[in-house]
Design a protein around this motif. Structure first.
Motif, PDB file in Angstrom:
ATOM      1  N   GLY A 218      47.844  47.240  53.578  1.00 11.73           N
ATOM      2  CA  GLY A 218      46.811  46.219  53.460  1.00 11.73           C
ATOM      3  C   GLY A 218      45.483  46.771  52.990  1.00 11.73           C
ATOM      4  N   SER A 219      45.125  47.973  53.443  1.00 12.86           N
ATOM      5  CA  SER A 219      43.854  48.571  53.029  1.00 12.86           C
ATOM      6  C   SER A 219      43.863  48.919  51.545  1.00 12.86           C
ATOM      7  CB  SER A 219      43.576  49.828  53.864  1.00 12.86           C
ATOM      8  OG  SER A 219      43.489  49.509  55.245  1.00 12.86           O
ATOM      9  N   ILE A 220      44.970  49.455  51.060  1.00 13.28           N
ATOM     10  CA  ILE A 220      45.051  49.807  49.635  1.00 13.28           C
ATOM     11  C   ILE A 220      44.986  48.558  48.766  1.00 13.28           C
ATOM     12  CG2 ILE A 220      46.543  50.800  47.864  1.00 13.28           C
ATOM     13  CD1 ILE A 220      47.521  52.786  49.952  1.00 13.28           C
ATOM     14  N   LEU A 221      45.673  47.502  49.170  1.00  9.75           N
ATOM     15  CA  LEU A 221      45.620  46.256  48.404  1.00  9.75           C
ATOM     16  C   LEU A 221      44.215  45.659  48.432  1.00  9.75           C
ATOM     17  CD1 LEU A 221      49.015  44.605  49.431  1.00  9.75           C
ATOM     18  CD2 LEU A 221      48.467  45.867  47.347  1.00  9.75           C
ATOM     19  N   ALA A 222      43.522  45.790  49.558  1.00 13.67           N
ATOM     20  CA  ALA A 222      42.144  45.308  49.628  1.00 13.67           C
ATOM     21  C   ALA A 222      41.234  46.118  48.704  1.00 13.67           C
ATOM     22  CB  ALA A 222      41.641  45.381  51.071  1.00 13.67           C
ATOM     23  N   LEU A 223      41.424  47.432  48.661  1.00 13.68           N
ATOM     24  CA  LEU A 223      40.636  48.267  47.752  1.00 13.68           C
ATOM     25  C   LEU A 223      40.957  47.950  46.295  1.00 13.68           C
ATOM     26  CD1 LEU A 223      40.802  51.711  49.602  1.00 13.68           C
ATOM     27  CD2 LEU A 223      38.830  50.188  49.409  1.00 13.68           C
ATOM     28  N   SER A 224      42.199  47.576  46.022  1.00 14.67           N
ATOM     29  CA  SER A 224      42.557  47.163  44.661  1.00 14.67           C
ATOM     30  C   SER A 224      41.763  45.926  44.252  1.00 14.67           C
ATOM     31  CB  SER A 224      44.057  46.870  44.580  1.00 14.67           C
ATOM     32  OG  SER A 224      44.814  48.025  44.883  1.00 14.67           O
ATOM     33  N   ARG A 225      41.608  44.996  45.191  1.00 14.45           N
ATOM     34  CA  ARG A 225      40.788  43.816  44.894  1.00 14.45           C
ATOM     35  C   ARG A 225      39.342  44.218  44.630  1.00 14.45           C
ATOM     36  NH1 ARG A 225      38.972  38.948  49.034  1.00 14.45           N
ATOM     37  NH2 ARG A 225      37.669  37.834  47.522  1.00 14.45           N
ATOM     38  N   ALA A 226      38.820  45.123  45.456  1.00 16.30           N
ATOM     39  CA  ALA A 226      37.429  45.548  45.284  1.00 16.30           C
ATOM     40  C   ALA A 226      37.218  46.234  43.941  1.00 16.30           C
ATOM     41  CB  ALA A 226      37.031  46.477  46.431  1.00 16.30           C
ATOM     42  N   LEU A 227      38.219  46.973  43.470  1.00 17.44           N
ATOM     43  CA  LEU A 227      38.088  47.682  42.203  1.00 17.44           C
ATOM     44  C   LEU A 227      37.870  46.735  41.038  1.00 17.44           C
ATOM     45  CD1 LEU A 227      38.261  50.357  40.618  1.00 17.44           C
ATOM     46  CD2 LEU A 227      40.732  50.032  40.506  1.00 17.44           C
ATOM     47  N   GLY A 228      38.443  45.536  41.117  1.00 24.69           N
ATOM     48  CA  GLY A 228      38.318  44.587  40.012  1.00 24.69           C
ATOM     49  C   GLY A 228      37.168  43.616  40.126  1.00 24.69           C
ATOM     50  N   GLU A 229      36.313  43.765  41.138  1.00 22.83           N
ATOM     51  CA  GLU A 229      35.210  42.828  41.328  1.00 22.83           C
ATOM     52  C   GLU A 229      33.991  43.242  40.505  1.00 22.83           C
ATOM     53  OE1 GLU A 229      34.958  40.028  42.726  1.00 22.83           O
ATOM     54  OE2 GLU A 229      36.846  39.894  43.844  1.00 22.83           O
ATOM     55  N   ALA A 230      33.383  42.245  39.871  1.00 21.87           N
ATOM     56  CA  ALA A 230      32.164  42.487  39.103  1.00 21.87           C
ATOM     57  C   ALA A 230      31.005  41.609  39.561  1.00 21.87           C
ATOM     58  CB  ALA A 230      32.416  42.257  37.616  1.00 21.87           C
ATOM     59  N   ALA A 231      31.299  40.398  40.067  1.00 18.85           N
ATOM     60  CA  ALA A 231      30.237  39.436  40.388  1.00 18.85           C
ATOM     61  C   ALA A 231      29.232  39.968  41.409  1.00 18.85           C
ATOM     62  CB  ALA A 231      30.867  38.120  40.864  1.00 18.85           C
ATOM     63  N   PRO A 232      29.675  40.493  42.570  1.00 18.87           N
ATOM     64  CA  PRO A 232      28.663  40.968  43.531  1.00 18.87           C
ATOM     65  C   PRO A 232      27.857  42.152  43.009  1.00 18.87           C
ATOM     66  CG  PRO A 232      30.867  41.576  44.256  1.00 18.87           C
ATOM     67  CD  PRO A 232      31.032  40.644  43.113  1.00 18.87           C
ATOM     68  N   LEU A 233      28.467  43.008  42.188  1.00 21.86           N
ATOM     69  CA  LEU A 233      27.748  44.164  41.662  1.00 21.86           C
ATOM     70  C   LEU A 233      26.746  43.748  40.586  1.00 21.86           C
ATOM     71  CD1 LEU A 233      30.688  46.723  41.441  1.00 21.86           C
ATOM     72  CD2 LEU A 233      29.099  46.298  43.326  1.00 21.86           C
ATOM     73  N   LEU A 234      27.109  42.742  39.780  1.00 20.97           N
ATOM     74  CA  LEU A 234      26.151  42.233  38.793  1.00 20.97           C
ATOM     75  C   LEU A 234      24.967  41.573  39.483  1.00 20.97           C
ATOM     76  CD1 LEU A 234      28.558  40.704  36.121  1.00 20.97           C
ATOM     77  CD2 LEU A 234      27.021  42.646  35.795  1.00 20.97           C
ATOM     78  N   LEU A 235      25.223  40.882  40.584  1.00 24.04           N
ATOM     79  CA  LEU A 235      24.127  40.268  41.327  1.00 24.04           C
ATOM     80  C   LEU A 235      23.184  41.315  41.911  1.00 24.04           C
ATOM     81  CD1 LEU A 235      23.014  37.518  42.251  1.00 24.04           C
ATOM     82  CD2 LEU A 235      24.342  37.776  44.335  1.00 24.04           C
ATOM     83  N   LEU A 236      23.748  42.471  42.262  1.00 26.37           N
ATOM     84  CA  LEU A 236      22.921  43.556  42.780  1.00 26.37           C
ATOM     85  C   LEU A 236      22.168  44.297  41.678  1.00 26.37           C
ATOM     86  CD1 LEU A 236      25.317  45.099  45.459  1.00 26.37           C
ATOM     87  CD2 LEU A 236      23.206  43.836  45.873  1.00 26.37           C
ATOM     88  N   GLY A 237      22.421  43.926  40.444  1.00 31.79           N
ATOM     89  CA  GLY A 237      21.721  44.583  39.343  1.00 31.79           C
ATOM     90  C   GLY A 237      22.443  45.804  38.829  1.00 31.79           C
ATOM     91  N   GLY A 238      23.783  45.794  38.932  1.00 26.29           N
ATOM     92  CA  GLY A 238      24.562  46.913  38.411  1.00 26.29           C
ATOM     93  C   GLY A 238      24.262  47.153  36.939  1.00 26.29           C
ATOM     94  N   LEU A 239      24.091  48.395  36.563  1.00 24.76           N
ATOM     95  CA  LEU A 239      23.696  48.737  35.201  1.00 24.76           C
ATOM     96  C   LEU A 239      24.853  48.558  34.237  1.00 24.76           C
ATOM     97  CD1 LEU A 239      21.762  52.003  36.104  1.00 24.76           C
ATOM     98  CD2 LEU A 239      20.811  49.717  35.773  1.00 24.76           C
TER      99      LEU A 239
END
Length: 304
Positions: A218-239
């Motif tokens: 379950g932890s690895i699958l959750a990290l897989s989801r996190a790897l593909g996320e862009a929306a929260p990082l763009l909101l934080l001002g990701g370069l």
């Protein structure tokens, strides 16, 4: 009134078949519903296959060493690379794992093994946990941005990105931990307690080790989801333009989804090709992480 004997009749082989079991899958509505399900599944798989094939056709020409060793470029897209994005993704996912997995596993163990479900605060945690698992990812970016502003933390750093993604996957890890613990037979706990072990010793030495395969999956699958996320990082001002390697928690960063978003928004064909190549790399990383999760599950999971 229909008798039970009219509903339950012995079959020719001596077995008892229910009337619904013999006729339920043959009526028109069931067949139409089944066909609709199969059509939806086939259409989804077809769309996914078309997107993947299109990405491979466009990005195959850019699957070279430059993609992994060079930084992005706004002038020469033919030689632009995703080195900073790959390293940034590694840094952010590592921080996410360090923050989310210990807290998620500890919370799952507490709620499943020690919490009193009759207490109002435990009921409140249960309700919020269920709701948080369905919250859109961008909301976690907003929460992290507000928290960073309150404590004076720079938003465009690895630590802030890892914190946002950790909040995103924390409910998933807690739920996976609880489900893994529930799969451990009650007899193991009772046997340990009967031999004189304390509840904490029982969890630490018996229940938790038996649930590790499910928790790891379950932890690895959750990290897989996190790897593909862009929306929260763009909101934080990701370069979107980084020409250096991240070297710490307070370093600026970009990730593969952010870099792909930037390249895909450019009109030049060369940028579209390098974006497709980066998509292939990210798909390969996701498949690798999912394969590791499957191997752990199949190799270490116990059948009770």
């Amino acid at each position: 009134m229909t008798s039970i004997g009219a509903l339950v009749r012995p079959a020719s082989d001596g077995k008892v078949n229910l009337k619904a079991d013999r006729h339920g899958d043959r009526n028109g509505r069931s067949i139409v519903f089944l066909l609709a399900l199969w059509f939806s599944l086939a259409f989804s798989v077809l769309c996914l296959a078309v997107l993947i094939i299109d990405a491979f056709m466009d990005g195959a020409v850019r699957l070279d060493a430059n993609l992994f060793t060079r930084y992005t470029s706004q002038v020469l897209p033919e030689t632009a690379g995703a080195r900073a994005a790959i390293l940034g993704s590694a840094w952010v996912i590592a921080v996410t794992a360090v923050l989310a997995i210990p807290i998620g596993v500890a919370a799952g163990v507490y709620l499943e093994e020690f919490a009193d479900g009759r207490r109002w605060y435990n009921k409140l945690i249960e309700v919020n946990l269920t709701n948080l698992a369905a919250v859109p990812a961008i909301v976690y970016g907003m929460l992290t941005a507000g928290f960073a502003l309150a404590i004076g933390l720079e938003r465009r750093v690895v630590l802030a990105g890892g914190l946002a993604l950790a909040l995103l996957i924390l409910p998933v890890i807690i739920i996976a931990t609880r489900e893994s613990l529930r799969a451990v037979p009650r007899e193991i706990r009772d046997g340990s307690l009967a031999l004189g072990a304390t509840p904490l010793q029982t969890v630490w030495r018996q229940t938790l080790p038996a649930a590790v395969p499910g928790i790891a999956t379950g932890s690895i699958l959750a990290l897989s989801r996190a790897l593909g996320e862009a929306a929260p990082l763009l909101l934080l001002g990701g370069l979107v333009f980084v020409n250096y390697d991240p070297d710490g928690l307070m370093s600026g960063f970009t990730t593969l989804p952010i870099q792909i978003f930037n390249w895909a928004s450019q009109p030049q064909l060369a940028f579209q090709q390098v974006a497709s190549a980066a998509i292939i790399v990210m798909l390969g990383l996701l498949l690798l992480m999912n394969a590791v999760a499957i191997i752990i599950r199949n190799r270490f999971q116990k059948r009770w």
